[in-house]
Design an enzyme around this catalytic site. Structure first.
Site, PDB file in Angstrom:
ATOM      1  N   GLU A  91      13.317  -4.539  -2.622  1.00  0.00           N
ATOM      2  CA  GLU A  91      12.492  -4.881  -1.459  1.00  0.00           C
ATOM      3  C   GLU A  91      11.217  -5.612  -1.878  1.00  0.00           C
ATOM      4  OE1 GLU A  91      13.360  -0.377   0.141  1.00  0.00           O
ATOM      5  OE2 GLU A  91      11.318  -1.137   0.095  1.00  0.00           O
ATOM      6  N   CYS A 112       3.946  -7.781  -1.805  1.00  0.00           N
ATOM      7  CA  CYS A 112       4.166  -6.632  -2.676  1.00  0.00           C
ATOM      8  C   CYS A 112       5.542  -6.819  -3.347  1.00  0.00           C
ATOM      9  CB  CYS A 112       4.114  -5.377  -1.814  1.00  0.00           C
ATOM     10  SG  CYS A 112       4.387  -3.881  -2.738  1.00  0.00           S
ATOM     11  N   CYS A 119      13.559   3.540 -10.225  1.00  0.00           N
ATOM     12  CA  CYS A 119      12.484   3.798 -11.190  1.00  0.00           C
ATOM     13  C   CYS A 119      12.829   5.056 -11.983  1.00  0.00           C
ATOM     14  CB  CYS A 119      11.149   3.977 -10.475  1.00  0.00           C
ATOM     15  SG  CYS A 119       9.772   4.244 -11.613  1.00  0.00           S
ATOM     16  N   CYS A 123       8.323  10.183  -9.897  1.00  0.00           N
ATOM     17  CA  CYS A 123       7.203  10.831  -9.197  1.00  0.00           C
ATOM     18  C   CYS A 123       7.803  11.545  -7.979  1.00  0.00           C
ATOM     19  CB  CYS A 123       6.168   9.806  -8.768  1.00  0.00           C
ATOM     20  SG  CYS A 123       5.487   8.891 -10.164  1.00  0.00           S
ATOM     21  N   CYS A 126       7.939   9.891  -4.292  1.00  0.00           N
ATOM     22  CA  CYS A 126       8.235   8.454  -4.157  1.00  0.00           C
ATOM     23  C   CYS A 126       9.722   8.185  -3.925  1.00  0.00           C
ATOM     24  CB  CYS A 126       7.757   7.736  -5.409  1.00  0.00           C
ATOM     25  SG  CYS A 126       8.207   5.996  -5.463  1.00  0.00           S
ATOM     26  N   GLY A 166       9.685   0.314  -8.636  1.00  0.00           N
ATOM     27  CA  GLY A 166       9.716   0.249 -10.097  1.00  0.00           C
ATOM     28  C   GLY A 166       8.351   0.314 -10.747  1.00  0.00           C
ATOM     29  N   GLU A 167       8.383   0.480 -12.055  1.00  0.00           N
ATOM     30  CA  GLU A 167       7.153   0.569 -12.845  1.00  0.00           C
ATOM     31  C   GLU A 167       6.993  -0.743 -13.617  1.00  0.00           C
ATOM     32  OE1 GLU A 167       4.413   2.535 -13.480  1.00  0.00           O
ATOM     33  OE2 GLU A 167       4.021   0.996 -14.959  1.00  0.00           O
ATOM     34  N   SER A 198       0.219  -2.545 -10.756  1.00  0.00           N
ATOM     35  CA  SER A 198      -0.059  -1.121 -10.555  1.00  0.00           C
ATOM     36  C   SER A 198       0.810  -0.323 -11.517  1.00  0.00           C
ATOM     37  CB  SER A 198       0.274  -0.752  -9.109  1.00  0.00           C
ATOM     38  OG  SER A 198       0.159   0.631  -8.914  1.00  0.00           O
ATOM     39  N   SER A 221      -2.256   4.389 -10.735  1.00  0.00           N
ATOM     40  CA  SER A 221      -1.885   5.396  -9.744  1.00  0.00           C
ATOM     41  C   SER A 221      -2.305   6.751 -10.287  1.00  0.00           C
ATOM     42  CB  SER A 221      -0.377   5.361  -9.503  1.00  0.00           C
ATOM     43  OG  SER A 221      -0.031   4.134  -8.914  1.00  0.00           O
ATOM     44  N   LEU A 222      -3.440   7.243  -9.836  1.00  0.00           N
ATOM     45  CA  LEU A 222      -3.975   8.483 -10.413  1.00  0.00           C
ATOM     46  C   LEU A 222      -3.429   9.702  -9.675  1.00  0.00           C
ATOM     47  CD1 LEU A 222      -5.805   8.812 -12.861  1.00  0.00           C
ATOM     48  CD2 LEU A 222      -7.695   9.288 -11.305  1.00  0.00           C
ATOM     49  N   ASN A 297       2.651   8.177   2.982  1.00  0.00           N
ATOM     50  CA  ASN A 297       3.667   7.738   3.942  1.00  0.00           C
ATOM     51  C   ASN A 297       4.885   8.626   3.816  1.00  0.00           C
ATOM     52  OD1 ASN A 297       3.320   5.406   5.594  1.00  0.00           O
ATOM     53  ND2 ASN A 297       3.036   4.220   3.723  1.00  0.00           N
ATOM     54  N   CYS A 341       7.229   2.171  -0.803  1.00  0.00           N
ATOM     55  CA  CYS A 341       8.201   1.428  -1.595  1.00  0.00           C
ATOM     56  C   CYS A 341       9.520   2.176  -1.743  1.00  0.00           C
ATOM     57  CB  CYS A 341       7.621   1.094  -2.966  1.00  0.00           C
ATOM     58  SG  CYS A 341       7.031   2.526  -3.876  1.00  0.00           S
TER      59      CYS A 341
END
Ligand code: SAH
Ligand code: SF4
Length: 352
Positions: A91, A112, A119, A123, A126, A166-167, A198, A221-222, A297, A341
């Site tokens: 996406e 974006c 990924c 997390c 996510c 993804g990372e 990011s 991303s903390l 979200n 995402c």
């Protein structure tokens, strides 16, 4: 690695396109069709001889993907679901905003971008990580999202954020050459300060990126003020705990002299207590970083929720009061179109 029958032209930087005896001016014509006009079909290139086009078409693929679904509205946020050549889905999201100072208002378009199918980092909150990593995107698939989303939008893209699926830092071998094409005036010509990567905190890669010549921006991303909170939702924190992560950020800033951003999604009852807000402000001060608060979200199938408005505001005020250099609260646009995402792809996979 996937082996496609034909290589993808966009996987190779323009200067390195190898077409044997194709004259230079013809290559420049093709470059113009692709990067200036956004045409990714050989047969549409009207000033290129037919036999050359059919030769080229036999050798290389031009289009890395096709749009299969566009959701949302052309005046706010649009999410594009792409089908790749091996039938995987990714996406990209087009986000429109009006910005400006001193009465001059301009409409800005941000894209974006995804860097992987799925990924590996898992997390807990996510959608992209739910199904694990399928594969890395190729350079051409990263560049292709920008080119083809620009076609969908019908206008120039002002900013890029690598905050899709993804990372990004786990796919630097494909991403760095893609950035070369994106940055190059011969390619997409988007300036480094309009590009943000990011990361969930891959420490060695942050240090590697510090040496990348262009001044691209970095967001971390903390999502937690201390190891205990962060480890609950981000498994990567066990591999690279916060002391190491903040240390790497310090080195990055030392080398780049650019402010970084600390992203912090607010999840009800998980990381939204005010003690975390104080810690977040402390880290932001130490790194002279901006803080971006993002209310969570909802993701189908996951139980996490965004906090009540009052708690979101109290968190924001605490970070501000504790003197973080700059704090913004981003009420996610496109909440209604599965903007987080990876969500649209999950739906597509489930519906098959
Ligand atoms: N892998 C990178 C970049 C992609 S994720 C990273 O983690 O930074 C981009 C951002 O979206 C991250 O800050 C991520 O934590 C956030 N995100 C993921 N799922 C979300 C959700 N459901 N609601 C709000 N933000 C989310
Ligand atoms: Fe991967 Fe980023 Fe999602 Fe974590 S938040 S699973 S790192 S895409």
């Amino acid at each position: 690695m996937v082996n496609f029958p034909k290589p993808l032209l966009l996987d190779t930087p323009f200067e390195k396109w190898e077409w044997d005896d194709v004259p230079k001016y013809r290559r420049e014509q093709v470059r113009h069709w692709i990067f200036e006009k956004g045409f990714l079909q050989w047969d549409k290139m009207s000033n290129i001889p037919k036999n050359l086009k059919s030769d080229l078409a036999k050798k290389v693929d031009l289009a890395p993907m096709e749009p299969v679904k566009v959701q949302g509205s052309t005046d706010t946020t649009q999410k594009i679901l792409w089908k790749l050549r091996d039938n995987q889905f990714i996406e990209s999201v087009l986000i429109r905003a009006t910005e400006g100072t001193k009465g001059v208002r301009a409409s800005r378009l941000t894209l974006c971008v995804s860097t992987q199918v799925g990924c590996a980092l898992g997390c807990k909150f996510c959608a992209s990580g739910l199904d694990g990593l399928k594969r890395n995107l190729t350079t051409g698939e990263i560049v292709g999202q920008v080119l083809m989303a620009r076609n969908e939008a019908g206008r120039r893209i002002d900013n890029l954020v690598f905050m899709g699926m993804g990372e990004p830092l786990a796919n630097l071998p494909a991403l760095l050459p893609a950035l070369d094409t994106i940055l190059s005036p011969q390619g997409l010509g988007i300036g480094a300060r309009h590009i943000t990567l990011s990361t969930s905190g891959l420490v060695p890669k942050i240090l590697e990126l510090a040496n990348f010549p262009a001044q691209i921006r970095l967001a971390i991303s903390l999502h937690g003020g201390d190891d205990e909170t962060r480890s609950k939702i981000m498994p990567i924190n066990k591999r690279y705990p916060m002391t190491e992560l903040l240390g790497a950020c310090e080195k990055f800033i030392g080398q780049r002299k650019k402010m970084i951003t600390l992203e912090y999604i607010l999840i009800k009852g998980v990381n939204d207590d005010l003690k975390q807000a104080e810690l977040l402000a402390e880290h932001a001060q130490r790194l002279n970083a901006k803080v971006n608060l993002i209310p969570y979200n909802r993701v189908d199938g996951l139980d996490w929720e965004r906090p009540e408005k009052e708690q979101i505001n109290a968190f924001y005020k605490t970070v501000e009061r504790e003197k973080a250099p700059r704090v913004t609260l981003r009420m996610e646009k496109g909440h209604d179109i599965d903007a987080a995402c990876g969500q649209l792809r999950l739906k597509e996979i489930k519906s098959q």
